[in-house]
Design a protein around this motif. Sequence first.
Motif, mmCIF file in Angstrom:
data_model
loop_
_atom_site.group_PDB
_atom_site.id
_atom_site.type_symbol
_atom_site.label_atom_id
_atom_site.label_comp_id
_atom_site.label_asym_id
_atom_site.label_seq_id
_atom_site.Cartn_x
_atom_site.Cartn_y
_atom_site.Cartn_z
ATOM 1 N N ARG A 1 -3.232 0.645 -17.105
ATOM 2 C CA ARG A 1 -4.626 0.173 -17.468
ATOM 3 C C ARG A 1 -4.785 -1.126 -16.993
ATOM 4 O O ARG A 1 -5.874 -1.476 -16.554
ATOM 5 C CB ARG A 1 -4.750 0.068 -19.108
ATOM 6 N N ARG A 2 -3.715 -2.088 -17.021
ATOM 7 C CA ARG A 2 -3.829 -3.265 -16.409
ATOM 8 C C ARG A 2 -4.048 -3.354 -15.036
ATOM 9 O O ARG A 2 -4.996 -4.157 -14.478
ATOM 10 C CB ARG A 2 -2.511 -4.006 -16.735
ATOM 11 N N LEU A 3 -3.490 -2.488 -14.130
ATOM 12 C CA LEU A 3 -3.523 -2.441 -12.625
ATOM 13 C C LEU A 3 -4.874 -1.873 -12.496
ATOM 14 O O LEU A 3 -5.548 -2.298 -11.802
ATOM 15 C CB LEU A 3 -2.625 -1.469 -12.180
ATOM 16 N N VAL B 1 -7.933 -14.204 -4.777
ATOM 17 C CA VAL B 1 -6.799 -14.107 -5.526
ATOM 18 C C VAL B 1 -7.011 -13.465 -6.864
ATOM 19 O O VAL B 1 -7.959 -14.311 -7.621
ATOM 20 C CB VAL B 1 -5.870 -15.303 -5.513
ATOM 21 N N HIS B 2 -6.522 -12.489 -7.321
ATOM 22 C CA HIS B 2 -6.802 -12.084 -8.880
ATOM 23 C C HIS B 2 -5.335 -12.128 -9.303
ATOM 24 O O HIS B 2 -4.429 -11.223 -8.772
ATOM 25 C CB HIS B 2 -7.572 -11.016 -9.232
ATOM 26 N N ALA B 3 -4.917 -12.736 -10.378
ATOM 27 C CA ALA B 3 -3.523 -12.286 -11.110
ATOM 28 C C ALA B 3 -3.781 -11.748 -12.351
ATOM 29 O O ALA B 3 -4.326 -11.906 -13.148
ATOM 30 C CB ALA B 3 -2.845 -14.007 -11.321
ATOM 31 N N TYR B 4 -2.924 -10.869 -12.951
ATOM 32 C CA TYR B 4 -2.753 -10.503 -14.042
ATOM 33 C C TYR B 4 -1.554 -10.585 -14.751
ATOM 34 O O TYR B 4 -0.282 -10.638 -14.032
ATOM 35 C CB TYR B 4 -2.915 -8.568 -13.826
ATOM 36 N N GLU B 5 -1.446 -10.522 -15.733
ATOM 37 C CA GLU B 5 -0.286 -11.043 -16.746
ATOM 38 C C GLU B 5 0.720 -9.848 -16.741
ATOM 39 O O GLU B 5 0.286 -8.468 -16.771
ATOM 40 C CB GLU B 5 -0.574 -11.174 -18.041
ATOM 41 N N PRO B 6 1.830 -9.995 -16.482
ATOM 42 C CA PRO B 6 2.986 -8.755 -16.824
ATOM 43 C C PRO B 6 2.858 -8.219 -17.836
ATOM 44 O O PRO B 6 2.503 -8.679 -19.146
ATOM 45 C CB PRO B 6 4.225 -9.482 -16.216
ATOM 46 N N VAL B 7 3.087 -6.657 -17.918
ATOM 47 C CA VAL B 7 3.448 -6.102 -19.027
ATOM 48 C C VAL B 7 4.668 -6.479 -19.701
ATOM 49 O O VAL B 7 5.622 -6.263 -18.995
ATOM 50 C CB VAL B 7 3.065 -4.434 -18.780
#
Length: 137
Positions: free
Chosen positions: A57-59, A36-42
Amino acid sequence: MFKTILLAYDGSDHAKRAAQVAKAEAQAHGARLLVVHAYEPVPDYLGEPFFEEALKRRLERAERVLAEAMALTGVPREDALLLEGRPAEAILQAAIGEKADLIVMGTRGLGAVGSLFLGSQSQKVVAEAPCPVLLVR
Protein backbone atom coordinates in the motif's frame (compact mmCIF):
# COMPACT_ATOMS: atom_id res chain seq x y z
CA MET A 1 23.34 29.58 -12.61
CA PHE A 2 21.48 26.37 -11.68
CA LYS A 3 22.27 23.14 -13.52
CA THR A 4 20.28 20.67 -11.39
CA ILE A 5 17.17 21.60 -9.44
CA LEU A 6 15.73 19.07 -7.02
CA LEU A 7 12.00 19.22 -6.27
CA ALA A 8 10.97 17.50 -3.05
CA TYR A 9 7.36 16.44 -3.62
CA ASP A 10 4.88 14.95 -1.16
CA GLY A 11 1.57 15.52 -2.95
CA SER A 12 0.35 18.33 -0.68
CA ASP A 13 -1.04 21.62 -1.98
CA HIS A 14 2.22 23.27 -0.88
CA ALA A 15 4.20 20.75 -2.91
CA LYS A 16 2.02 21.40 -5.96
CA ARG A 17 2.83 25.11 -5.75
CA ALA A 18 6.50 24.23 -5.26
CA ALA A 19 6.33 22.04 -8.40
CA GLN A 20 5.14 25.02 -10.45
CA VAL A 21 7.98 27.17 -9.11
CA ALA A 22 10.59 24.44 -9.66
CA LYS A 23 9.42 23.87 -13.24
CA ALA A 24 9.57 27.61 -13.99
CA GLU A 25 13.06 27.91 -12.45
CA ALA A 26 14.32 24.91 -14.41
CA GLN A 27 12.99 26.36 -17.64
CA ALA A 28 14.39 29.83 -16.89
CA HIS A 29 17.87 28.44 -16.15
CA GLY A 30 17.89 25.60 -18.67
CA ALA A 31 18.44 23.27 -15.72
CA ARG A 32 17.68 19.59 -15.24
CA LEU A 33 14.69 19.14 -12.94
CA LEU A 34 14.81 16.13 -10.64
CA VAL A 35 11.74 15.08 -8.64
CA VAL A 36 12.14 13.25 -5.34
CA HIS A 37 9.44 11.61 -3.23
CA ALA A 38 10.35 9.89 0.02
CA TYR A 39 8.13 7.50 1.92
CA GLU A 40 8.51 6.35 5.50
CA PRO A 41 9.70 2.76 5.91
CA VAL A 42 7.20 0.18 7.12
CA PRO A 43 7.96 -0.97 10.68
CA ASP A 44 9.44 -4.48 10.85
CA TYR A 45 7.42 -5.36 13.92
CA LEU A 46 4.19 -5.71 11.90
CA GLY A 47 5.13 -9.25 10.89
CA GLU A 48 3.71 -11.28 8.02
CA PRO A 49 1.30 -10.89 6.26
CA PHE A 50 0.71 -7.37 7.63
CA PHE A 51 4.18 -6.13 6.70
CA GLU A 52 3.80 -7.15 3.03
CA GLU A 53 0.35 -5.58 2.77
CA ALA A 54 1.47 -2.34 4.43
CA LEU A 55 4.53 -2.17 2.19
CA LYS A 56 2.43 -2.79 -0.92
CA ARG A 57 0.00 0.00 0.00
CA ARG A 58 2.78 2.42 0.86
CA LEU A 59 4.59 1.75 -2.43
CA GLU A 60 1.37 2.11 -4.44
CA ARG A 61 0.66 5.48 -2.82
CA ALA A 62 4.26 6.61 -3.30
CA GLU A 63 4.14 5.68 -6.99
CA ARG A 64 0.89 7.65 -7.41
CA VAL A 65 2.43 10.72 -5.75
CA LEU A 66 5.54 10.47 -7.91
CA ALA A 67 3.44 10.07 -11.07
CA GLU A 68 1.48 13.18 -10.11
CA ALA A 69 4.72 15.14 -9.71
CA MET A 70 5.96 13.91 -13.08
CA ALA A 71 2.70 14.99 -14.72
CA LEU A 72 2.84 18.45 -13.11
CA THR A 73 6.44 19.10 -14.08
CA GLY A 74 6.89 17.10 -17.27
CA VAL A 75 9.86 15.29 -15.73
CA PRO A 76 10.68 11.93 -17.36
CA ARG A 77 10.78 8.76 -15.22
CA GLU A 78 14.58 8.66 -15.25
CA ASP A 79 14.61 12.02 -13.42
CA ALA A 80 12.11 10.93 -10.76
CA LEU A 81 13.37 9.24 -7.61
CA LEU A 82 11.32 7.23 -5.15
CA LEU A 83 13.24 6.88 -1.89
CA GLU A 84 12.53 5.03 1.33
CA GLY A 85 13.37 6.88 4.53
CA ARG A 86 12.62 9.94 6.54
CA PRO A 87 11.86 12.73 4.09
CA ALA A 88 14.51 15.25 5.16
CA GLU A 89 17.31 12.68 5.15
CA ALA A 90 16.23 11.26 1.78
CA ILE A 91 16.05 14.74 0.23
CA LEU A 92 19.49 15.63 1.56
CA GLN A 93 21.02 12.37 0.31
CA ALA A 94 19.47 12.88 -3.12
CA ALA A 95 20.72 16.48 -3.27
CA ILE A 96 24.26 15.35 -2.49
CA GLY A 97 24.15 12.33 -4.80
CA GLU A 98 22.71 14.27 -7.73
CA LYS A 99 24.85 17.38 -7.06
CA ALA A 100 21.78 19.62 -6.86
CA ASP A 101 22.36 23.36 -7.15
CA LEU A 102 18.93 24.21 -5.69
CA ILE A 103 16.30 22.37 -3.65
CA VAL A 104 12.68 23.48 -4.03
CA MET A 105 10.07 22.29 -1.57
CA GLY A 106 6.77 23.31 -0.09
CA THR A 107 6.35 24.33 3.52
CA ARG A 108 3.29 24.53 5.68
CA GLY A 109 4.54 27.65 7.45
CA LEU A 110 4.03 26.29 10.95
CA GLY A 111 6.12 28.99 12.58
CA ALA A 112 8.57 28.60 15.45
CA VAL A 113 6.13 27.12 18.00
CA GLY A 114 4.42 24.73 15.58
CA SER A 115 7.63 23.34 14.17
CA LEU A 116 9.07 23.00 17.67
CA PHE A 117 6.34 20.52 18.58
CA LEU A 118 5.65 18.91 15.21
CA GLY A 119 9.11 19.00 13.71
CA SER A 120 9.74 20.36 10.26
CA GLN A 121 11.22 18.49 7.35
CA SER A 122 11.84 21.74 5.49
CA GLN A 123 13.59 23.22 8.53
CA LYS A 124 15.97 20.25 8.67
CA VAL A 125 16.66 20.45 4.93
CA VAL A 126 17.41 24.18 5.16
CA ALA A 127 19.76 23.61 8.09
CA GLU A 128 21.74 20.80 6.45
CA ALA A 129 21.45 21.32 2.69
CA PRO A 130 24.63 21.46 0.58
CA CYS A 131 22.98 24.10 -1.67
CA PRO A 132 20.36 26.88 -1.50
CA VAL A 133 16.82 25.86 -0.60
CA LEU A 134 13.73 27.63 -1.92
CA LEU A 135 10.69 27.14 0.31
CA VAL A 136 7.28 27.73 -1.26
CA ARG A 137 4.23 28.44 0.89
